[in-house]
Design a protein around this motif. Structure first.
Motif, PDB file in Angstrom:
ATOM      1  N   LEU A  30      44.589  40.739  46.938  1.00  0.00           N
ATOM      2  CA  LEU A  30      44.589  40.226  45.570  1.00  0.00           C
ATOM      3  C   LEU A  30      43.169  40.023  45.045  1.00  0.00           C
ATOM      4  O   LEU A  30      42.894  40.266  43.866  1.00  0.00           O
ATOM      5  N   GLY A  34      41.683  41.683  41.754  1.00  0.00           N
ATOM      6  CA  GLY A  34      41.112  40.888  40.680  1.00  0.00           C
ATOM      7  C   GLY A  34      39.693  41.292  40.338  1.00  0.00           C
ATOM      8  O   GLY A  34      39.267  41.205  39.186  1.00  0.00           O
ATOM      9  N   ALA A  46      46.361  38.096  39.442  1.00  0.00           N
ATOM     10  CA  ALA A  46      45.823  38.101  40.804  1.00  0.00           C
ATOM     11  C   ALA A  46      45.195  36.756  41.153  1.00  0.00           C
ATOM     12  O   ALA A  46      45.476  36.176  42.214  1.00  0.00           O
TER      13      ALA A  46
END
Length: 215
Positions: A30, A34, A46
């Protein structure tokens, strides 16, 4: 501990450790999404998801893994200070837990706050980019540390400590070799110093707001 209690503690420790490792791996994915995505909604989702994973999965499982590991070590024949692999694994777990708590309540919380308060067009700000780099670096380091502790638990290298050999002699009456009880290996002292320095450096950088991705 009784055999039944020992198995219960071992099961809890393995479950929490695996959960911790898997959550950190998801966190890393994540954090990369991001940092690299050009879609504002992906970036926002995210970082918000990372904050939830950190608060409700990573923090509880890390503390539970550390606690159950300590109970298991103290309540089994391995002991906490009798074998080098147990001692090193415990030190790494302490470092990872301290770093995690600092990481969660500084960088992760800051990223979640930025994406919650910013408008869609402002998500690619320099400040968010700095925090994003820090999140990727921190979670990558955490994953490496957890993989190291897993490897130690499987291979159990390096043998017994000087304290462990002395306790073995007290329990069995078998005198250890004289050379094995003269001094602590140099690598153990160096490793302890490195862990202490890393913990202090990590705490100082996060308290000053720089982190691993700061300027």
């Amino acid at each position: 501990m009784t055999p039944r209690l020992r198995k219960f503690v071992l099961t809890a420790h393995v479950t929490c450790s695996v959960g911790w490792l898997g959550a950190v791996a998801s966190f890393l994915v994540l954090s990369i999404a991001g940092l690299t995505s050009q879609d504002a909604e992906v970036v926002r989702g995210a970082y918000l998801a990372m904050n939830l994973i950190g608060l409700f999965i990573i923090v509880p499982t890390s503390l539970a893994a550390l606690a159950t590991g300590l109970v298991q070590a103290l309540g089994s024949q391995w002991g906490l200070l009798r074998h080098y692999w147990v001692l090193v694994k415990f030190l790494l777990a302490i470092f990872a837990t301290i770093a995690l708590l600092m990481h969660q309540f500084t960088a992760v919380a800051e990223a979640a706050k930025l994406v919650s308060e910013a408008a869609g067009g402002a998500l690619r700000s320099a400040e968010l980019g700095r925090v994003g780099i820090q999140l990727v670096a921190d979670s990558g380091l955490a994953l490496l540390v957890l993989l190291a502790t897993t490897t130690l638990a499987v291979y159990k290298p390096w043998g017994m400590t000087r304290y462990g050999r002395r306790k073995q002699h007290d329990d069995t009456g078998v005198r250890p070799d004289r050379e094995s009880t003269t001094s602590t290996p140099r690598w153990v002292k160096i490793f302890g110093i490195i862990v202490l320095v890393l913990v202090m450096l990590f705490v100082i950088l996060h308290l000053t707001g720089r982190g691993l991705g700061g300027h």
